[in-house]
Scaffold this motif. Structure first.
Motif, PDB file in Angstrom:
ATOM      1  N   LYS A   1       0.976  -1.045  -0.297  1.00  0.00           N
ATOM      2  CA  LYS A   1      -0.404  -0.241   0.153  1.00  0.00           C
ATOM      3  C   LYS A   1       0.955   1.527   0.362  1.00  0.00           C
ATOM      4  O   LYS A   1       0.336   2.393  -0.632  1.00  0.00           O
ATOM      5  CB  LYS A   1      -0.793   0.525   1.237  1.00  0.00           C
ATOM      6  N   GLU A   2       2.146   1.008   1.133  1.00  0.00           N
ATOM      7  CA  GLU A   2       2.886   2.845   0.892  1.00  0.00           C
ATOM      8  C   GLU A   2       3.870   2.881  -0.296  1.00  0.00           C
ATOM      9  O   GLU A   2       3.681   3.877  -0.623  1.00  0.00           O
ATOM     10  CB  GLU A   2       4.142   2.391   1.889  1.00  0.00           C
ATOM     11  N   ASP A   3       3.527   1.663  -1.370  1.00  0.00           N
ATOM     12  CA  ASP A   3       3.745   1.974  -3.032  1.00  0.00           C
ATOM     13  C   ASP A   3       3.560   3.249  -3.331  1.00  0.00           C
ATOM     14  O   ASP A   3       3.813   3.122  -4.580  1.00  0.00           O
ATOM     15  CB  ASP A   3       4.170   0.270  -3.899  1.00  0.00           C
ATOM     16  N   LEU A   4       2.022   2.389  -3.248  1.00  0.00           N
ATOM     17  CA  LEU A   4       1.590   3.450  -4.151  1.00  0.00           C
ATOM     18  C   LEU A   4       1.782   4.883  -3.892  1.00  0.00           C
ATOM     19  O   LEU A   4       1.006   6.097  -5.017  1.00  0.00           O
ATOM     20  CB  LEU A   4      -0.209   3.391  -3.604  1.00  0.00           C
ATOM     21  N   LEU A   5       2.316   5.841  -2.843  1.00  0.00           N
ATOM     22  CA  LEU A   5       2.736   6.656  -2.465  1.00  0.00           C
ATOM     23  C   LEU A   5       4.029   6.933  -3.121  1.00  0.00           C
ATOM     24  O   LEU A   5       4.430   8.936  -3.225  1.00  0.00           O
ATOM     25  CB  LEU A   5       2.559   7.024  -1.513  1.00  0.00           C
ATOM     26  N   PHE A   6       4.417   6.034  -3.845  1.00  0.00           N
ATOM     27  CA  PHE A   6       6.029   6.868  -4.939  1.00  0.00           C
ATOM     28  C   PHE A   6       6.157   5.820  -5.916  1.00  0.00           C
ATOM     29  O   PHE A   6       6.305   5.208  -5.414  1.00  0.00           O
ATOM     30  CB  PHE A   6       6.823   6.352  -4.015  1.00  0.00           C
ATOM     31  N   PRO A   7       4.586   6.852  -6.962  1.00  0.00           N
ATOM     32  CA  PRO A   7       4.978   5.524  -8.315  1.00  0.00           C
ATOM     33  C   PRO A   7       5.687   6.294  -9.400  1.00  0.00           C
ATOM     34  O   PRO A   7       6.065   5.114 -10.282  1.00  0.00           O
ATOM     35  CB  PRO A   7       3.294   5.981  -8.656  1.00  0.00           C
ATOM     36  N   GLU A   8       6.324   6.754  -9.020  1.00  0.00           N
ATOM     37  CA  GLU A   8       7.373   7.686 -10.392  1.00  0.00           C
ATOM     38  C   GLU A   8       8.782   8.012  -9.589  1.00  0.00           C
ATOM     39  O   GLU A   8       9.713   8.259  -9.670  1.00  0.00           O
ATOM     40  CB  GLU A   8       7.556   9.533 -10.205  1.00  0.00           C
ATOM     41  N   ASN A   9       8.838   7.332  -8.736  1.00  0.00           N
ATOM     42  CA  ASN A   9      10.279   6.989  -7.837  1.00  0.00           C
ATOM     43  C   ASN A   9      11.230   6.286  -8.950  1.00  0.00           C
ATOM     44  O   ASN A   9      12.479   6.809  -9.274  1.00  0.00           O
ATOM     45  CB  ASN A   9      10.162   6.009  -5.973  1.00  0.00           C
ATOM     46  N   ASP A  10      10.811   5.536  -9.599  1.00  0.00           N
ATOM     47  CA  ASP A  10      12.025   4.965 -10.953  1.00  0.00           C
ATOM     48  C   ASP A  10      12.549   5.668 -12.522  1.00  0.00           C
ATOM     49  O   ASP A  10      13.453   6.008 -12.974  1.00  0.00           O
ATOM     50  CB  ASP A  10      11.578   2.923 -10.897  1.00  0.00           C
ATOM     51  N   VAL A  11      10.879   6.853 -11.621  1.00  0.00           N
ATOM     52  CA  VAL A  11      11.701   7.976 -12.980  1.00  0.00           C
ATOM     53  C   VAL A  11      11.823   8.642 -12.647  1.00  0.00           C
ATOM     54  O   VAL A  11      13.142   8.930 -13.243  1.00  0.00           O
ATOM     55  CB  VAL A  11       9.955   8.463 -13.524  1.00  0.00           C
ATOM     56  N   ARG A  12      12.047   8.909 -10.970  1.00  0.00           N
ATOM     57  CA  ARG A  12      12.373  10.441 -10.658  1.00  0.00           C
ATOM     58  C   ARG A  12      14.848   9.381 -10.849  1.00  0.00           C
ATOM     59  O   ARG A  12      15.548  10.368 -11.280  1.00  0.00           O
ATOM     60  CB  ARG A  12      12.709  11.215  -9.350  1.00  0.00           C
ATOM     61  N   LEU A  13      14.934   8.416 -10.284  1.00  0.00           N
ATOM     62  CA  LEU A  13      16.696   7.990 -10.809  1.00  0.00           C
ATOM     63  C   LEU A  13      16.654   7.859 -12.102  1.00  0.00           C
ATOM     64  O   LEU A  13      17.285   8.176 -11.798  1.00  0.00           O
ATOM     65  CB  LEU A  13      15.922   6.405  -9.550  1.00  0.00           C
ATOM     66  N   GLY A  14      16.046   7.249 -12.280  1.00  0.00           N
ATOM     67  CA  GLY A  14      15.971   7.204 -14.136  1.00  0.00           C
ATOM     68  C   GLY A  14      16.458   8.449 -15.137  1.00  0.00           C
ATOM     69  O   GLY A  14      17.403   8.061 -15.729  1.00  0.00           O
ATOM     70  N   ALA A  15      15.980   9.381 -14.014  1.00  0.00           N
ATOM     71  CA  ALA A  15      16.128  11.327 -14.696  1.00  0.00           C
ATOM     72  C   ALA A  15      17.929  11.519 -13.906  1.00  0.00           C
ATOM     73  O   ALA A  15      18.536  12.310 -14.826  1.00  0.00           O
ATOM     74  CB  ALA A  15      14.952  12.098 -14.138  1.00  0.00           C
ATOM     75  N   ALA A  16      17.807  11.216 -12.864  1.00  0.00           N
ATOM     76  CA  ALA A  16      19.124  11.334 -11.881  1.00  0.00           C
ATOM     77  C   ALA A  16      20.335  10.610 -12.992  1.00  0.00           C
ATOM     78  O   ALA A  16      22.097  10.825 -13.582  1.00  0.00           O
ATOM     79  CB  ALA A  16      19.020  11.075 -10.670  1.00  0.00           C
ATOM     80  N   VAL A  17      19.933   9.139 -13.314  1.00  0.00           N
ATOM     81  CA  VAL A  17      21.356   8.436 -14.268  1.00  0.00           C
ATOM     82  C   VAL A  17      21.198   8.699 -15.902  1.00  0.00           C
ATOM     83  O   VAL A  17      22.319   8.881 -15.903  1.00  0.00           O
ATOM     84  CB  VAL A  17      20.716   7.247 -13.845  1.00  0.00           C
ATOM     85  N   ALA A  18      20.228   8.875 -16.594  1.00  0.00           N
ATOM     86  CA  ALA A  18      20.032   9.570 -17.326  1.00  0.00           C
ATOM     87  C   ALA A  18      20.770  11.049 -17.679  1.00  0.00           C
ATOM     88  O   ALA A  18      21.909  11.143 -18.656  1.00  0.00           O
ATOM     89  CB  ALA A  18      18.544   9.830 -18.320  1.00  0.00           C
ATOM     90  N   ALA A  19      21.034  11.786 -16.714  1.00  0.00           N
ATOM     91  CA  ALA A  19      21.180  13.013 -16.879  1.00  0.00           C
ATOM     92  C   ALA A  19      23.059  12.860 -16.833  1.00  0.00           C
ATOM     93  O   ALA A  19      23.449  13.475 -17.361  1.00  0.00           O
ATOM     94  CB  ALA A  19      21.127  14.223 -15.967  1.00  0.00           C
ATOM     95  N   ILE A  20      23.748  11.420 -15.873  1.00  0.00           N
ATOM     96  CA  ILE A  20      24.634  12.100 -16.103  1.00  0.00           C
ATOM     97  C   ILE A  20      25.352  11.087 -16.976  1.00  0.00           C
ATOM     98  O   ILE A  20      26.288  11.633 -17.653  1.00  0.00           O
ATOM     99  CB  ILE A  20      25.110   9.984 -14.109  1.00  0.00           C
ATOM    100  N   ALA A  21      24.457  10.076 -17.665  1.00  0.00           N
ATOM    101  CA  ALA A  21      24.831   9.753 -18.651  1.00  0.00           C
ATOM    102  C   ALA A  21      25.193  10.419 -19.442  1.00  0.00           C
ATOM    103  O   ALA A  21      25.961  10.430 -20.640  1.00  0.00           O
ATOM    104  CB  ALA A  21      24.284   8.566 -18.446  1.00  0.00           C
ATOM    105  N   ALA A  22      24.272  11.507 -19.873  1.00  0.00           N
ATOM    106  CA  ALA A  22      24.654  13.448 -20.740  1.00  0.00           C
ATOM    107  C   ALA A  22      24.910  13.666 -20.663  1.00  0.00           C
ATOM    108  O   ALA A  22      24.855  14.719 -21.392  1.00  0.00           O
ATOM    109  CB  ALA A  22      23.092  12.945 -21.290  1.00  0.00           C
ATOM    110  N   ARG A  23      26.190  13.586 -20.182  1.00  0.00           N
ATOM    111  CA  ARG A  23      27.421  14.827 -19.097  1.00  0.00           C
ATOM    112  C   ARG A  23      27.398  15.485 -20.114  1.00  0.00           C
ATOM    113  O   ARG A  23      28.158  15.140 -21.197  1.00  0.00           O
ATOM    114  CB  ARG A  23      27.288  14.721 -18.167  1.00  0.00           C
TER     115      ARG A  23
END
Length: 198
Positions: free
Chosen positions: A54-76
């Motif tokens: 039930k807790e995970d419903l409150l964090f539906p875009e956690n993977d998206v935010r993490l992916g954005a950070a990793v993508a920004a690092i890779a595209a530096r």
């Protein structure tokens, strides 16, 4: 996106929307997974194909935010420093979604303060994301950062975002999400100033 992926995305969003409505109306502890599944017009067993708890419903875009950070690092770019890529990721996430500034964000912050299981899940997600981002950052900037320095930088970044959102969303859903995004960006730039100066 295929038709199947589109249907999954819609069902996932229906679950999040139903949960927000029920948590606000009936309270977090009083709302069951069965209630949420029924409101989204799916079976309880199907629910677990989308969210583990039930807790995970409150964090539906956690993977998206993490992916954005990793993508920004890779595209530096060649002139980018470690703090620059983190700030770019924050801007990108803010432009792409209201997950950090809208109704769900305000509810999430309130429940993190009030419900120990939500607070625990938030901390687990945050610590896991910080560690992953720090490892990518250290790998991308080996001449500037070791793992300890990368962890410190990412900790300052995440702490600034979290601290600013706690204050900005303390009482209710913000009337102007753009103002929230700008305030979070400014707070984060202040926290990362020592790294931006390099």
């Amino acid at each position: 996106m295929s038709l199947r992926e589109l249907k999954r995305a819609r069902t996932r969003q229906a679950l999040v929307d139903a949960a927000v409505e029920l948590f606000e109306r009936d309270g977090y502890e009083q709302t069951t997974i069965a209630d949420i599944a029924a409101a989204a017009e799916i079976g309880t067993r199907t629910y677990f194909g989308y969210f583990a708890t039930k807790e995970d419903l409150l964090f539906p875009e956690n993977d998206v935010r993490l992916g954005a950070a990793v993508a920004a690092i890779a595209a530096r770019g060649p002139g980018d420093g470690p703090a620059d890529v983190l700030l770019r990721a924050l801007r990108q996430v803010g432009e792409d979604s209201d997950d950090m500034t809208g109704r769900l964000a305000a509810l999430r912050m309130r429940l993190i303060r009030q419900v120990p299981s939500v607070r625990g899940r938030a901390l687990q997600i945050q610590l896991d994301a910080q560690r992953q981002i720090a490892r990518h950052l250290a790998g991308a900037f080996p001449g500037q950062l070791d793992l300890i320095a990368a962890a410190a930088l990412v900790g300052a970044f995440v702490g600034a975002v979290t601290g600013a959102l706690q204050e900005l969303l303390d009482t209710a859903e913000p009337e102007d999400p753009q103002q929230v995004r700008l305030a979070v960006q400014q707070a984060t730039e202040i926290a990362l100033r020592p790294w931006l100066a390099r």
